[in-house]
Scaffold this active site. Structure first.
Site, PDB file in Angstrom:
ATOM      1  N   HIS A  73     -76.005   0.602  18.017  1.00  0.00           N
ATOM      2  CA  HIS A  73     -74.692   0.484  17.399  1.00  0.00           C
ATOM      3  C   HIS A  73     -73.886  -0.650  18.046  1.00  0.00           C
ATOM      4  CE1 HIS A  73     -71.603   2.021  14.736  1.00  0.00           C
ATOM      5  NE2 HIS A  73     -70.747   1.586  15.643  1.00  0.00           N
ATOM      6  N   ASP A  85     -78.715   4.560  17.391  1.00  0.00           N
ATOM      7  CA  ASP A  85     -77.305   4.601  17.008  1.00  0.00           C
ATOM      8  C   ASP A  85     -76.936   6.041  16.665  1.00  0.00           C
ATOM      9  OD1 ASP A  85     -74.792   4.296  15.897  1.00  0.00           O
ATOM     10  OD2 ASP A  85     -75.443   3.065  14.203  1.00  0.00           O
ATOM     11  N   SER A 133     -69.649  -0.548  11.003  1.00  0.00           N
ATOM     12  CA  SER A 133     -69.141   0.601  11.749  1.00  0.00           C
ATOM     13  C   SER A 133     -67.953   1.233  11.019  1.00  0.00           C
ATOM     14  CB  SER A 133     -68.798   0.170  13.178  1.00  0.00           C
ATOM     15  OG  SER A 133     -68.539   1.278  13.989  1.00  0.00           O
TER      16      SER A 133
END
Length: 322
Positions: free
Chosen positions: A292, A262, A108
């Site tokens: 995600h 995501d 991320s």
């Protein structure tokens, strides 16, 4: 099976995982920057991932507890990650690490930090070259929040579309008063949209990723006051996807994970294309059912997801192939 120790480098906590058994030769050295939008997350929260990589890859893993925004202001997170990387690279002997096998990893926003650190290190001629960058569902640009993945996954947990913008504001320590305008991309000057269209555009995303409910949006007008309020989104530090080809072409071999559900999926797809267009070797793993933040659940028994385990095993196999 692991020797784990905590140290501090320039006020930044590092947790270092080393296999207990004596090395038969030099080991890989892996730096790990955790996710959490730069505003939350910790070494402890990503303990299971780092232990797993250290054991399965028989590698030294350095997990970096960079200080969090907004208490520790942006762009301090990048300096923390850079200082940790420089410390490790200058002390490889102590950890029996092969200077030709340094891998920079993150998930991320941690993958964003990994990307930026790899770009910065290109100027450090006195240090070993990075062998590979491993980017797990990276967020890499603040130019276009209307890409297909942003539309398709706007309401998919854990990261909603509006939440991305909210975290951007929190990370940059700004009031989210122009949040709705940023959602509409009103913060981007027309000249910039034209310049970067070749790198950041729904047109570049393969058609198979647009089948699921993507509708091309009408262009919105630029608002200078919105740009002024949040122009940091467009800096190369925040948006490493916008780096020039002269930088991109020098980057190390790359491994990119994207998840279908995501909002940041297309950032990974666009960066994959940019790297490949510049002659950088890319290994890509796409999780068809992943979302995600799925790795935050990794190693938690019944609370973990098979897709997350597959991502980790594929990542470990990649690292072991280097």
């Amino acid at each position: 099976k692991l020797l784990i120790k905590d140290i501090k480098v320039d006020e930044v906590p590092l947790r270092i995982y080393q296999p207990k058994r004596p090395p038969t030769g030099k080991r890989r050295g892996i730096l790990y920057f955790h996710g959490g939008a730069g505003t939350f997350g910790s070494i402890r929260a990503f303990e299971r991932i780092c232990r797993y990589i250290a054991k399965k890859c028989s590698s030294v893993v350095v997990s970096v507890g960079y200080r969090l925004a907004p208490e520790y202001p942006y762009p301090g997170q990048y300096f923390d990650c850079l200082n940790a990387t420089l410390y490790f690279m200058r002390n490889l002997e102590e950890y029996h690490v092969d200077p030709a096998l340094i891998i920079i990893t993150g998930d991320s926003c941690g993958a964003n930090f990994a990307t930026v650190i790899c770009q910065i290190l290109l100027n450090k001629r006195d240090l070993p070259k990075v062998r590979a960058q491993v980017l797990l569902y990276p967020g890499l640009q603040g130019l276009d929040f209307d890409l297909p993945s942003y539309q398709q996954n706007a309401s998919v947990p854990l990261l909603f579309r509006k939440l991305v913008i909210y975290f951007c504001f929190r990370y940059l320590n700004k009031e989210p008063s122009v949040l709705e305008d940023v959602l509409q991309n009103c913060h981007v000057p027309e000249s910039m949209k034209r310049t970067y269209k070749k790198w950041v555009s729904a047109d570049i995303i393969p058609d198979k990723f647009k089948i699921r409910g993507y509708v091309p949006q009408k262009s919105t007008s630029y608002k200078p006051d919105v740009h002024e309020a949040i122009k940091e989104l467009l800096a190369i530090t925040f948006s490493p996807l916008l780096a020039e080809d002269s930088i991109i072409c020098q980057l190390p071999e790359s491994y990119i994970v994207t998840c279908e559900f995501d909002v940041l999926r297309d950032d990974g797809l666009l960066y994959k294309k940019r790297l490949e267009d510049n002659g950088v070797q890319v290994t890509w793993y796409h999780s068809e059912s992943g979302f995600h933040g799925i790795l935050a659940f990794f190693g938690y028994g019944i609370f973990s997801f098979l897709s997350g385990k597959k991502i980790m095993d594929n990542t470990v196999n990649y690292i072991n192939s280097l």
